[in-house]
Write a protein that holds these residues in place. Structure first.
Motif, mmCIF file in Angstrom:
data_model
loop_
_atom_site.group_PDB
_atom_site.id
_atom_site.type_symbol
_atom_site.label_atom_id
_atom_site.label_comp_id
_atom_site.label_asym_id
_atom_site.label_seq_id
_atom_site.Cartn_x
_atom_site.Cartn_y
_atom_site.Cartn_z
ATOM 1 N N ALA A 1 -38.498 83.610 36.019
ATOM 2 C CA ALA A 1 -39.831 83.112 36.339
ATOM 3 C C ALA A 1 -39.763 81.908 37.266
ATOM 4 N N ARG A 2 -38.740 81.083 37.096
ATOM 5 C CA ARG A 2 -38.605 79.851 37.894
ATOM 6 C C ARG A 2 -38.520 80.160 39.380
ATOM 7 N N TYR A 3 -37.823 81.203 39.744
ATOM 8 C CA TYR A 3 -37.611 81.482 41.160
ATOM 9 C C TYR A 3 -38.473 82.615 41.687
ATOM 10 N N THR A 4 -39.512 82.987 40.920
ATOM 11 C CA THR A 4 -40.451 84.004 41.403
ATOM 12 C C THR A 4 -41.897 83.564 41.145
ATOM 13 N N GLY B 1 -43.335 81.552 38.701
ATOM 14 C CA GLY B 1 -43.754 80.315 38.044
ATOM 15 C C GLY B 1 -44.424 80.647 36.720
ATOM 16 N N GLY B 2 -45.256 79.755 36.229
ATOM 17 C CA GLY B 2 -45.912 80.020 34.956
ATOM 18 C C GLY B 2 -46.461 78.754 34.340
ATOM 19 N N VAL B 3 -46.258 78.599 33.036
ATOM 20 C CA VAL B 3 -46.784 77.449 32.292
ATOM 21 C C VAL B 3 -45.701 76.924 31.354
ATOM 22 N N HIS B 4 -45.488 75.606 31.377
ATOM 23 C CA HIS B 4 -44.701 74.959 30.341
ATOM 24 C C HIS B 4 -45.648 74.760 29.157
ATOM 25 N N ALA B 5 -45.515 75.608 28.144
ATOM 26 C CA ALA B 5 -46.447 75.594 27.009
ATOM 27 C C ALA B 5 -45.809 74.827 25.852
ATOM 28 N N ILE B 6 -46.324 73.641 25.567
ATOM 29 C CA ILE B 6 -45.762 72.773 24.540
ATOM 30 C C ILE B 6 -46.853 72.449 23.519
ATOM 31 N N THR B 7 -46.558 72.709 22.255
ATOM 32 C CA THR B 7 -47.508 72.458 21.171
ATOM 33 C C THR B 7 -46.798 71.696 20.064
ATOM 34 N N PHE B 8 -47.465 70.663 19.540
ATOM 35 C CA PHE B 8 -46.884 69.926 18.417
ATOM 36 C C PHE B 8 -47.990 69.359 17.547
ATOM 37 N N ASP B 9 -47.650 69.088 16.276
ATOM 38 C CA ASP B 9 -48.570 68.467 15.334
ATOM 39 C C ASP B 9 -48.281 66.978 15.274
ATOM 40 N N LEU B 10 -49.335 66.172 15.354
ATOM 41 C CA LEU B 10 -49.216 64.713 15.400
ATOM 42 C C LEU B 10 -49.935 64.086 14.212
ATOM 43 N N TYR C 1 -43.734 75.282 38.124
ATOM 44 C CA TYR C 1 -43.566 75.717 39.519
ATOM 45 C C TYR C 1 -42.686 76.964 39.585
ATOM 46 N N GLY C 2 -42.956 77.769 40.602
ATOM 47 C CA GLY C 2 -42.152 78.960 40.839
ATOM 48 C C GLY C 2 -41.879 79.162 42.311
ATOM 49 N N GLY C 3 -40.862 79.966 42.614
ATOM 50 C CA GLY C 3 -40.553 80.319 43.998
ATOM 51 C C GLY C 3 -40.213 79.120 44.861
ATOM 52 N N ILE D 1 -38.247 75.329 44.347
ATOM 53 C CA ILE D 1 -37.106 74.895 45.156
ATOM 54 C C ILE D 1 -37.403 73.557 45.829
ATOM 55 N N ASN D 2 -38.605 73.420 46.375
ATOM 56 C CA ASN D 2 -38.989 72.159 47.025
ATOM 57 C C ASN D 2 -39.029 71.014 46.019
ATOM 58 N N ALA D 3 -39.530 71.290 44.817
ATOM 59 C CA ALA D 3 -39.607 70.250 43.798
ATOM 60 C C ALA D 3 -38.216 69.785 43.382
ATOM 61 N N GLU D 4 -37.308 70.721 43.200
ATOM 62 C CA GLU D 4 -35.946 70.357 42.811
ATOM 63 C C GLU D 4 -35.270 69.519 43.885
ATOM 64 N N ALA D 5 -35.581 69.795 45.151
ATOM 65 C CA ALA D 5 -35.008 69.008 46.249
ATOM 66 C C ALA D 5 -35.466 67.557 46.169
ATOM 67 N N LEU D 6 -36.609 67.321 45.551
ATOM 68 C CA LEU D 6 -37.143 65.969 45.383
ATOM 69 C C LEU D 6 -36.763 65.374 44.020
ATOM 70 N N GLY D 7 -35.947 66.087 43.255
ATOM 71 C CA GLY D 7 -35.552 65.602 41.934
ATOM 72 C C GLY D 7 -36.526 65.936 40.825
ATOM 73 N N LEU D 8 -37.534 66.749 41.121
ATOM 74 C CA LEU D 8 -38.549 67.107 40.125
ATOM 75 C C LEU D 8 -38.120 68.370 39.397
ATOM 76 N N THR D 9 -37.160 68.225 38.507
ATOM 77 C CA THR D 9 -36.704 69.334 37.690
ATOM 78 C C THR D 9 -37.723 69.626 36.600
#
Length: 251
Positions: A162-165, A167-176, A200-202, A206-214
């Motif tokens: 998905a990362r290189y095609t 993209g999608g959603v970072h789905a994070i759920t937690f109880d607080l 991000y995808g595709g 790649i552009n984000a990783e080049a800027l350090g945005l992993t």
């Protein structure tokens, strides 16, 4: 105002005596100064019950208070003044959460994580969350002192496919949950936080990783803002609407 601040604000002034500022340790000015060494060495603890304590005083308090499992707790809400100073942060990543290493377009399991070497994914995502949440609460200052308790429900980053095609959603759920650090009493009842972030995808990835945005960098920064908004905004954190991929994550 159906949020954590609704309960906190109702008790404005009522809990100041129980949480006076006379014994609140001096605040740190940045995450690099926070004394994480005592509890951030993950091999020393079971990541399923991992606890992150931000101050030595909190270590002593935790040794004195034995909390029952969350599902067995039936506790009255103790009002506290708002805004708050966070005394300690506890992050649990239950071992019952299932890890998926399958390289699919859509996530499978409860934990999907790729940017660390193959290993203990529970410990890896616990560390990501602990550092991000501590960074988020460090600047907060107020007359009420609380412990922040978080239990992870879902941590979906995206797979290589998905990362290189698509993209999608970072789905994070937690109880607080917020607790009184002196007594362990619940200050604000448990609230489920959904903290989704566009993945991000595709070429965008790649552009984000080049800027350090992993993925790790973006998720960490996002969680820092999520906890800060949840503890300071009158309405709490409001999850973004991210369309089709977000709906697929809920299936």
């Amino acid at each position: 105002m159906n949020s954590m601040r609704a309960v906190v604000l109702i008790g404005l002034g009522a809990g100041v005596t129980a949480c006076s500022t006379s014994d609140i340790p001096s605040r740190h000015t940045g995450i690099d100064e926070l004394p994480l060494v005592e509890t951030s060495v993950l091999p020393q603890v079971d990541a399923g019950e991992a606890t992150v304590i931000s101050t030595p005083e909190a270590v002593e308090a935790r040794q004195l208070v034995e909390l029952p499992p969350a599902e067995e707790q039936v506790e009255p809400v103790v009002p506290i003044a708002s805004p708050v100073t966070v005394h300690a942060v506890k992050v649990r990543v239950p071992r019952s959460l299932k890890v998926s290493e399958r390289n699919r377009y859509l996530p499978f399991g409860d934990i999907v994580w790729r940017e660390d070497p193959i290993g203990d994914r529970h410990a890896q995502v616990q560390k990501i969350m602990q550092e991000a949440l501590i960074r988020g609460v460090t600047p907060l200052e107020g007359p009420g002192k609380v412990d922040v308790e978080v239990e992870l429900v879902r941590f979906h980053a995206i797979t290589e496919k998905a990362r290189y095609t698509t993209g999608g959603v970072h789905a994070i759920t937690f109880d607080l949950t917020l607790r009184d650090p002196e007594t362990g009493a619940m200050v604000v009842p448990q609230r489920r936080i959904r903290a989704d972030l566009e993945a991000y995808g595709g070429q965008q990835a790649i552009n984000a990783e080049a800027l350090g945005l992993t993925q790790k960098e973006r998720i960490s920064d996002h969680l820092t803002e999520v906890i800060r908004e949840e503890l300071t905004s009158p309405e709490g954190y409001q999850n973004a609407k991210l369309g089709f991929f977000q709906l697929l994550n809920k299936l």
